[in-house]
Design a protein around this motif. Structure first.
Motif, PDB file in Angstrom:
ATOM      1  N   LEU A  64       0.861  -1.191   0.000  1.00 49.94           N
ATOM      2  CA  LEU A  64       0.000   0.000   0.000  1.00 49.94           C
ATOM      3  C   LEU A  64       0.892   1.233   0.000  1.00 49.94           C
ATOM      4  N   VAL A  85      -6.587  -2.547   4.746  1.00 52.45           N
ATOM      5  CA  VAL A  85      -6.163  -3.622   5.653  1.00 52.45           C
ATOM      6  C   VAL A  85      -7.312  -4.586   5.920  1.00 52.45           C
ATOM      7  N   ALA A  88      -7.938  -6.632   2.770  1.00 50.70           N
ATOM      8  CA  ALA A  88      -6.838  -7.574   2.551  1.00 50.70           C
ATOM      9  C   ALA A  88      -6.945  -8.755   3.507  1.00 50.70           C
ATOM     10  N   VAL A  95      -0.629  -6.599   4.664  1.00 50.42           N
ATOM     11  CA  VAL A  95      -0.398  -5.330   3.979  1.00 50.42           C
ATOM     12  C   VAL A  95       0.952  -4.770   4.398  1.00 50.42           C
TER      13      VAL A  95
END
Length: 348
Positions: A64, A85, A88, A95
């Motif tokens: 990211l 987050v 994910a 992340v």
């Protein structure tokens, strides 16, 4: 800590058979798979992340890129980060947060650090785009550059957000409206969302024939006070504001109150900001909410789709939603209007 050899001995198979069971590279019998899984559970074995990445060519990590440049509001950035987050985690990814800009992209895309990238703080002519286009890792931009280079993008439709905020005030009868906008640093970088926001606001004002003013505003109490003073000096007849600056918002309201113009009695306000910011003001503010966490989750959803099918690239703009909270006063509207504006300020 248990090793793959321990698992192999407990299951009565070779280490290569355990490796095949973990990677799926070769078929093994169901009975053998069950013995290996039982041994893994009994021993509490966890495959080494680096070894797993070498075996599968995957890291199960999403990068990211959220560069902490001057003028950005870290509170809002972290809402986007939280959405990424969360999305994910639901998809089985960790992340890696990358807050630096210089040299980071080349290092990440030329290595096996991550499987894919989410990129924030996108500029109209973003210098990172050619490298992302060439990268073997798929990428999703949170933002919309002038030319996406075929990359996938997701963001709030800021042009429509600016227009929606302005039209709410115009429909309430206001004919002198100021946009208290993003910091000068953000505007001078030609950050995509700031330019789209301004374009939508100016377009709506010009279409309605009302007086408007655009004032870039530093994200601080002093910056807010300076911008309010500028608005009152250049447009003393102002009766309405669109504020697209979360940090400045409470100080803008306070400065107008000090000038004898309370909200909404003398000045109506529509903010473009996250919902939690709008409701935390002393006077809850009518706002076009920025769904930062939702956009972060959508970015990951798009990214996992790209990893499954690289041809699924798309541009997705979230429609703005205005929430009334009582900071807009209806006034009687005189017929017609005059566009004066500040051309230098209105064009970042």
């Amino acid at each position: 800590m248990a090793t793959i050899g321990d698992v192999a001995r407990r299951a009565g198979v070779s280490q290569s058979t355990v490796s095949y069971a973990l990677s799926g590279k070769r078929p093994i019998s169901e009975e053998t798979r069950r013995r290996i899984e039982r041994a893994i559970d009994e021993l509490g074995y966890r495959p080494h992340a680096g070894a797993r990445a070498l075996a599968t060519a995957r890291t199960d990590v999403i990068g990211l890129m959220a560069p902490l440049r001057t003028g950005v509001d870290v509170h809002v950035i972290m809402q986007f980060v939280a959405g990424v987050v969360t999305g994910a985690s639901r998809s089985g990814y960790d992340v890696l947060l990358l807050t630096q800009d210089e040299g980071v992209l080349d290092r990440v895309t030329s290595s096996s650090m991550v499987d894919a990238l989410v990129v924030m703080d996108v500029e109209n002519d973003d210098k990172r785009l050619p490298a992302l286009e060439r990268s073997r890792q798929p990428a999703v931009l949170i933002g919309l550059p002038a030319d996406p280079h075929g990359l996938s993008c997701v963001d709030l439709d800021f042009a429509r957000a600016g227009a929606v905020a302005a039209r709410r005030l115009i429909d309430a009868g206001h004919r002198a409206i100021a946009l208290v906008g993003s910091p000068v640093e953000v505007v001078s970088r030609h950050t995509s969302y700031a330019e789209r926001m301004t374009r939508g606001f100016v377009g709506a004002c010009e279409a309605a024939g009302v007086t408007y003013l655009v004032v870039p505003t530093a994200a601080s109490a002093a910056g807010a006070a300076a911008s309010v003073d500028r608005v009152l000096g250049m447009m003393p007849e102002v009766t309405a504001l669109v504020v697209h600056n979360e940090v400045a918002l409470p100080h803008v309201i306070s400065r107008f109150r000090e000038a004898g113009r309370g909200v909404p009695e003398q000045v109506s306000v529509v903010a473009v900001c996250p919902e939690d910011v709008a409701v935390s003001m002393p006077v809850p503010v009518t706002s076009v909410d920025i769904p930062a966490e939702a956009i972060g989750r959508i970015a990951v959803e798009m990214l996992t789709g790209l990893m499954a099918d690289p041809a699924r690239g798309e541009v997705r703009l979230v429609s703005p939603r205005l929430t009334e909270r009582g900071s807009v006063r209806e006034v009687s509207a005189p017929s017609g209007g005059t566009v004066t504006g500040d051309p230098a300020a209105a064009t970042p």
